[in-house]
Design an enzyme around this catalytic site. Structure first.
Site, PDB file in Angstrom:
ATOM      1  N   ASN A 143       0.821  -0.860   0.147  1.00  0.00           N
ATOM      2  CA  ASN A 143       0.270  -0.475   0.188  1.00  0.00           C
ATOM      3  C   ASN A 143       1.067   1.163   0.403  1.00  0.00           C
ATOM      4  OD1 ASN A 143      -1.819   1.667   0.111  1.00  0.00           O
ATOM      5  ND2 ASN A 143      -2.136   1.527   2.527  1.00  0.00           N
ATOM      6  N   LYS A 201       0.217   4.267  -0.074  1.00  0.00           N
ATOM      7  CA  LYS A 201      -0.512   5.673   0.617  1.00  0.00           C
ATOM      8  C   LYS A 201      -0.479   6.626  -0.568  1.00  0.00           C
ATOM      9  CE  LYS A 201       1.217   3.554   4.664  1.00  0.00           C
ATOM     10  NZ  LYS A 201       0.343   4.012   6.004  1.00  0.00           N
ATOM     11  N   HIS A 210      -9.271   1.631   5.458  1.00  0.00           N
ATOM     12  CA  HIS A 210      -8.364   1.585   6.214  1.00  0.00           C
ATOM     13  C   HIS A 210      -8.446   2.561   7.154  1.00  0.00           C
ATOM     14  CE1 HIS A 210      -3.626   2.431   6.526  1.00  0.00           C
ATOM     15  NE2 HIS A 210      -3.663   1.562   6.373  1.00  0.00           N
ATOM     16  N   GLU A 247      -6.385   5.129   7.704  1.00  0.00           N
ATOM     17  CA  GLU A 247      -5.822   6.332   7.623  1.00  0.00           C
ATOM     18  C   GLU A 247      -7.860   7.518   6.734  1.00  0.00           C
ATOM     19  OE1 GLU A 247      -2.903   5.563   5.658  1.00  0.00           O
ATOM     20  OE2 GLU A 247      -1.834   5.222   7.421  1.00  0.00           O
ATOM     21  N   GLU A 295      -4.732  -4.022  11.238  1.00  0.00           N
ATOM     22  CA  GLU A 295      -4.254  -3.616  11.097  1.00  0.00           C
ATOM     23  C   GLU A 295      -4.696  -2.397  12.869  1.00  0.00           C
ATOM     24  OE1 GLU A 295      -2.132  -2.499   7.059  1.00  0.00           O
ATOM     25  OE2 GLU A 295      -3.998  -0.949   7.693  1.00  0.00           O
ATOM     26  N   GLY A 317       3.038   2.908  10.575  1.00  0.00           N
ATOM     27  CA  GLY A 317       3.554   3.598  10.169  1.00  0.00           C
ATOM     28  C   GLY A 317       3.938   4.124  11.414  1.00  0.00           C
ATOM     29  N   SER A 363       3.847  -1.967   9.779  1.00  0.00           N
ATOM     30  CA  SER A 363       5.026  -2.034  10.320  1.00  0.00           C
ATOM     31  C   SER A 363       5.803  -3.595  10.239  1.00  0.00           C
ATOM     32  CB  SER A 363       5.580  -1.381  11.741  1.00  0.00           C
ATOM     33  OG  SER A 363       5.310   0.014  11.853  1.00  0.00           O
TER      34      SER A 363
HETATM   35  C1  PEP Z   1      -0.470  -0.120   5.621  1.00  0.00           C
HETATM   36  O1  PEP Z   1      -0.431   1.067   5.575  1.00  0.00           O
HETATM   37  O2  PEP Z   1      -1.281  -0.392   5.841  1.00  0.00           O
HETATM   38  C2  PEP Z   1       0.413   0.232   6.261  1.00  0.00           C
HETATM   39  C3  PEP Z   1       0.374  -0.994   7.654  1.00  0.00           C
HETATM   40  O3  PEP Z   1       1.326   0.567   6.660  1.00  0.00           O
HETATM   41  P1  PEP Z   1       3.205   0.338   7.579  1.00  0.00           P
HETATM   42  O4  PEP Z   1       3.238  -0.947   6.697  1.00  0.00           O
HETATM   43  O5  PEP Z   1       3.877   1.649   7.060  1.00  0.00           O
HETATM   44  O6  PEP Z   1       2.363   0.451   8.693  1.00  0.00           O
END
Ligand code: PEP
Length: 243
Positions: A9, A11, A94, A96, A163, A169, A205
């Protein structure tokens, strides 16, 4: 057997100069992804260019879709538009989007329904905040999110991504044991017929150093990878981890 799926992803990252990621991925995994399926969700602006450039073993996905098919919705992108570009997947809900755009479970459910109608596989995201985890409410919060945002569909027609919001992040990752426990709870919360065939990805992460341990857990069927997917070598190492 559920196939392992690794999804990148990007983003809101990526310009045309970054399309060279495609060649870097081929160089990093010259024999392909092994037993794992792989998908990339770039920003909308790069989907067409990647469609013409990615190796056949990398599917494409959108990061979001509208609930509507078409019409007066300035700035939105619909599920049929993504399908038209060759996408196979679309992320729905998601954290975000839930936080930045106030997307509640009912909206996420409508987006997943729109995706299914367009022939896409939704990647339905759920996850708890740090406060919810620290207060011991994580499992109740996440299973409630799942129940409220899950569309009615055939078993196997969607993917779930767990998640934890505090791990996205931030460089903090859920321990493999905690992630496994939540995946097991989510699988049990799925309606009859879905549990055995629904892929449940972990996101938060994920990086080359922790991917093998996470992916080795019984109920972790893959990863949704944000930051580490921007570097082809790191994403390739996650795909190869533990195989
Ligand atoms: C994500 O964008 O869904 C995500 C898990 O980001 P990251 O791996 O950077 O934590």
């Amino acid at each position: 057997m559920r196939q392992t799926l690794i999804v990148g992803n990007w983003k809101m990252n990526g310009l045309t100069a970054d399309l060279a990621w495609s060649e870097a991925m081929i160089a990093a995994l010259p024999d392909g992804p092994g037993v794992r399926a792989v998908a990339l969700c770039p920003p909308f602006t790069l989907i067409s260019s990647f469609a013409a450039r990615l190796p056949g073993w990398i599917s494409l996905g959108g990061q979001d879709c509208a609930t509507a098919v078409s019409g007066a919705h300035t700035g939105d992108v619909s599920a049929p538009m993504l399908a038209d570009l060759g996408c196979r997947y679309v992320i729905a809900g998601h954290s975000e989007r839930r936080a930045d755009h106030g997307e509640a479970d009912a909206v996420v459910r409508s987006k997943a329904e729109a995706a299914l109608k367009a022939g896409l596989t939704p990647i339905l995201c759920v996850g708890e905040t740090l406060e919810e985890r620290e207060s011991g409410a994580a499992e109740a919060v996440v299973t409630a999110q799942l129940e409220a945002s899950l569309p009615e569909c055939e078993p196997g027609s969607l993917v779930i991504a767990y998640e934890p919001v505090w791990a996205i992040g931030t460089g903090r990752t859920a321990s493999a044991a905690d992630a496994q426990a939540m995946h097991r709870a989510l699988r049990s919360a799925l309606p009859g017929g879905h549990g055995d065939v629904t892929a449940i990805l972990y996101g938060g992460s994920v990086k080359p150093a922790n991917a093998a341990e996470l992916l080795a857990q019984d109920d972790i069927d893959g990863a949704l990878v944000g930051g580490a997917s921007l570097k082809a070598e790191d994403f390739a190492a996650i795909i190869a981890a533990g195989q």
